[in-house]
Design a protein around this motif. Structure first.
Motif, PDB file in Angstrom:
ATOM      1  N   LEU A   1       0.665  -1.250   0.049  1.00 19.51           N
ATOM      2  CA  LEU A   1      -0.039   0.036   0.008  1.00 19.51           C
ATOM      3  C   LEU A   1       0.999   1.205   0.084  1.00 19.51           C
ATOM      4  CD1 LEU A   1      -2.763  -0.837   2.625  1.00 19.51           C
ATOM      5  CD2 LEU A   1      -2.993  -0.870   0.096  1.00 19.51           C
ATOM      6  N   PHE A   2       2.030   1.278   0.805  1.00 21.02           N
ATOM      7  CA  PHE A   2       2.680   2.342   1.061  1.00 21.02           C
ATOM      8  C   PHE A   2       3.759   2.513  -0.166  1.00 21.02           C
ATOM      9  CE2 PHE A   2       2.465   2.603   5.918  1.00 21.02           C
ATOM     10  CZ  PHE A   2       1.139   2.889   5.813  1.00 21.02           C
ATOM     11  N   SER A   3       4.248   1.329  -0.774  1.00 20.67           N
ATOM     12  CA  SER A   3       5.037   1.636  -1.703  1.00 20.67           C
ATOM     13  C   SER A   3       4.573   1.457  -3.187  1.00 20.67           C
ATOM     14  CB  SER A   3       6.431   0.359  -1.703  1.00 20.67           C
ATOM     15  OG  SER A   3       6.794   0.810   0.016  1.00 20.67           O
ATOM     16  N   GLY A   4       3.458   0.983  -3.327  1.00 20.62           N
ATOM     17  CA  GLY A   4       3.004   0.650  -4.751  1.00 20.62           C
ATOM     18  C   GLY A   4       3.466  -0.584  -5.359  1.00 20.62           C
ATOM     19  N   ILE A   5       2.855  -1.124  -6.496  1.00 20.53           N
ATOM     20  CA  ILE A   5       2.981  -2.284  -7.170  1.00 20.53           C
ATOM     21  C   ILE A   5       3.470  -1.866  -8.463  1.00 20.53           C
ATOM     22  CG2 ILE A   5       1.972  -4.296  -8.000  1.00 20.53           C
ATOM     23  CD1 ILE A   5       0.216  -4.358  -5.523  1.00 20.53           C
ATOM     24  N   GLY A   6       4.471  -2.437  -9.134  1.00 24.96           N
ATOM     25  CA  GLY A   6       4.767  -2.665 -10.558  1.00 24.96           C
ATOM     26  C   GLY A   6       5.765  -1.089 -10.793  1.00 24.96           C
ATOM     27  N   LYS A   7       6.053  -0.875 -12.066  1.00 20.24           N
ATOM     28  CA  LYS A   7       6.676  -0.067 -12.696  1.00 20.24           C
ATOM     29  C   LYS A   7       6.045   1.348 -12.856  1.00 20.24           C
ATOM     30  CE  LYS A   7      10.182  -3.062 -12.720  1.00 20.24           C
ATOM     31  NZ  LYS A   7      11.375  -3.158 -11.607  1.00 20.24           N
ATOM     32  N   ALA A   8       6.809   2.372 -13.537  1.00 20.91           N
ATOM     33  CA  ALA A   8       6.060   3.572 -13.921  1.00 20.91           C
ATOM     34  C   ALA A   8       5.406   4.267 -12.928  1.00 20.91           C
ATOM     35  CB  ALA A   8       5.312   3.345 -14.958  1.00 20.91           C
ATOM     36  N   LYS A   9       5.999   4.043 -11.511  1.00 20.56           N
ATOM     37  CA  LYS A   9       5.501   4.911 -10.440  1.00 20.56           C
ATOM     38  C   LYS A   9       5.337   6.512 -10.786  1.00 20.56           C
ATOM     39  CE  LYS A   9       6.117   1.123  -7.479  1.00 20.56           C
ATOM     40  NZ  LYS A   9       6.922   0.430  -6.221  1.00 20.56           N
ATOM     41  N   ALA A  10       6.564   6.989 -11.282  1.00 19.18           N
ATOM     42  CA  ALA A  10       6.668   8.417 -11.549  1.00 19.18           C
ATOM     43  C   ALA A  10       5.744   8.785 -12.506  1.00 19.18           C
ATOM     44  CB  ALA A  10       8.110   8.615 -12.116  1.00 19.18           C
ATOM     45  N   PHE A  11       5.073   7.880 -13.298  1.00 14.00           N
ATOM     46  CA  PHE A  11       3.817   8.316 -14.208  1.00 14.00           C
ATOM     47  C   PHE A  11       2.519   7.988 -13.779  1.00 14.00           C
ATOM     48  CE2 PHE A  11       7.794   7.520 -16.724  1.00 14.00           C
ATOM     49  CZ  PHE A  11       8.219   8.781 -17.251  1.00 14.00           C
ATOM     50  N   GLY A  12       2.426   8.010 -12.531  1.00 17.07           N
ATOM     51  CA  GLY A  12       1.086   7.789 -11.927  1.00 17.07           C
ATOM     52  C   GLY A  12       0.469   6.487 -11.689  1.00 17.07           C
ATOM     53  N   CYS A  13       1.735   5.434 -11.739  1.00 16.65           N
ATOM     54  CA  CYS A  13       0.996   3.953 -11.845  1.00 16.65           C
ATOM     55  C   CYS A  13       1.480   3.463 -10.247  1.00 16.65           C
ATOM     56  CB  CYS A  13       1.762   3.237 -12.689  1.00 16.65           C
ATOM     57  SG  CYS A  13       1.343   3.591 -14.440  1.00 16.65           S
ATOM     58  N   GLY A  14       0.856   2.306 -10.008  1.00 17.23           N
ATOM     59  CA  GLY A  14       1.271   1.581  -8.847  1.00 17.23           C
ATOM     60  C   GLY A  14       0.340   1.741  -7.340  1.00 17.23           C
ATOM     61  N   LEU A  15      -0.468   3.029  -7.495  1.00 17.57           N
ATOM     62  CA  LEU A  15      -1.105   3.548  -6.239  1.00 17.57           C
ATOM     63  C   LEU A  15      -2.294   2.395  -6.077  1.00 17.57           C
ATOM     64  CD1 LEU A  15      -1.601   4.892  -3.687  1.00 17.57           C
ATOM     65  CD2 LEU A  15      -2.888   6.695  -4.947  1.00 17.57           C
ATOM     66  N   LEU A  16      -2.364   1.429  -4.892  1.00 13.43           N
ATOM     67  CA  LEU A  16      -3.328   0.605  -4.594  1.00 13.43           C
ATOM     68  C   LEU A  16      -4.316   1.337  -3.702  1.00 13.43           C
ATOM     69  CD1 LEU A  16      -4.236  -2.517  -5.082  1.00 13.43           C
ATOM     70  CD2 LEU A  16      -2.768  -2.786  -2.993  1.00 13.43           C
ATOM     71  N   LEU A  17      -5.714   1.503  -4.212  1.00 12.30           N
ATOM     72  CA  LEU A  17      -6.448   2.191  -3.363  1.00 12.30           C
ATOM     73  C   LEU A  17      -7.435   0.703  -2.864  1.00 12.30           C
ATOM     74  CD1 LEU A  17      -7.422   5.224  -5.518  1.00 12.30           C
ATOM     75  CD2 LEU A  17      -5.833   5.019  -3.601  1.00 12.30           C
ATOM     76  N   VAL A  18      -7.780   0.837  -1.619  1.00  6.78           N
ATOM     77  CA  VAL A  18      -8.767  -0.396  -1.166  1.00  6.78           C
ATOM     78  C   VAL A  18      -9.789   0.366  -0.252  1.00  6.78           C
ATOM     79  CG1 VAL A  18      -6.758  -1.939  -1.212  1.00  6.78           C
ATOM     80  CG2 VAL A  18      -7.199  -0.797   0.885  1.00  6.78           C
ATOM     81  N   LYS A  19     -10.885  -0.352  -0.060  1.00  7.28           N
ATOM     82  CA  LYS A  19     -11.812  -0.330   1.026  1.00  7.28           C
ATOM     83  C   LYS A  19     -12.454  -1.529   1.414  1.00  7.28           C
ATOM     84  CE  LYS A  19     -15.394   0.953  -2.593  1.00  7.28           C
ATOM     85  NZ  LYS A  19     -16.219   2.057  -2.938  1.00  7.28           N
ATOM     86  N   ARG A  20     -13.119  -1.537   2.524  1.00 11.37           N
ATOM     87  CA  ARG A  20     -13.833  -2.767   2.883  1.00 11.37           C
ATOM     88  C   ARG A  20     -15.011  -3.352   1.819  1.00 11.37           C
ATOM     89  NH1 ARG A  20     -14.512  -1.456   9.238  1.00 11.37           N
ATOM     90  NH2 ARG A  20     -12.334  -1.392   9.927  1.00 11.37           N
TER      91      ARG A  20
END
Length: 227
Positions: free
Chosen positions: A207-226
């Motif tokens: 959640l804090f570090s993100g998943i995958g590549k291209a994080k500098a281009f708006g990728c990787g942010l995992l948003l979750v809810k119950r």
């Protein structure tokens, strides 16, 4: 960590917004970076995602520091402390914009990263197939991207329910980062579905570090809810 939602200040000139939006995602990233540090050599310590809601462009940002707007370009909602309570077996609805790539070795032994969708098309000889025999692009996206995410699930502390995961929004992008003469090319897809937390410590890191590549281009942010 802080979770923030940003929109553009309606009082900002269209020319200033165009310089941010109409150039490329690298300039978008730089504009967001200014909310945290003006030092160009500082390490990035935030993830973000651009979304379109009710016809307005918004940004979700997860950061180690609170964003501070010195330019007057942004409207920043009050940042909220982000400290999710996670337990093993917890089922969560998630969304993720990711850059799915696979590493492929060439005949010369070089390792190159390939877009998983284009790699799947190449493996099936898509371009050489008669049009009537070609799978729809959406099916190729679904069939290649869900396994990509599944392969990263265990190391990131979760498991997937594939029947509850959909993939859409496949796009290819170009961005001229820094002073590079050749553009950076990357692709994005949007996942949504149900996951189960298997390792709260690893999942918190994801959640804090993100998943995958291209994080500098708006990728990787995992948003979750119950669920």
């Amino acid at each position: 960590m802080y979770f923030s939602r940003l929109t553009f200040n309606p009082l900002v000139s269209h020319q200033q917004l165009a310089q941010t939006l109409l150039q490329d995602t690298y300039r978008e990233h730089q504009a967001l970076w200014q909310l945290f540090d003006t030092d160009p050599n500082a390490a990035r310590d935030f993830l973000y995602r651009q979304v379109l809601e009710q016809g307005r462009i918004k940004y979700y940002v997860l950061s180690e520091r609170e964003p501070v707007d010195r330019s007057g370009m942004w409207l920043v909602d009050v940042p909220k402390p982000y400290d999710p309570k996670l337990v093993e077996g917890q089922r969560l609805f998630f969304t993720l914009r990711a850059n799915p790539v696979v590493t492929v070795a060439t005949a010369e032994g070089k390792k190159l990263r390939h877009d998983v969708v284009m790699n799947a098309k190449k493996q099936m000889g898509f371009d050489a197939l008669p049009p009537a025999d070609r799978l729809p692009l959406q099916q190729i996206v679904q069939d290649s991207c869900v396994p990509w995410l599944q392969a990263r699930a265990e190391s990131n502390g979760f498991s997937l329910e594939p029947e509850w995961v959909t993939v859409d929004g496949y796009q290819q992008h170009e961005s001229f980062a820094k002073q590079q003469k050749r553009p950076v090319r990357y692709s994005t897809v949007d996942f949504q579905g149900i996951l189960t937390v298997t390792d709260p410590v690893r999942f918190r890191t994801a959640l804090f570090s993100g998943i995958g590549k291209a994080k500098a281009f708006g990728c990787g942010l995992l948003l979750v809810k119950r669920v």
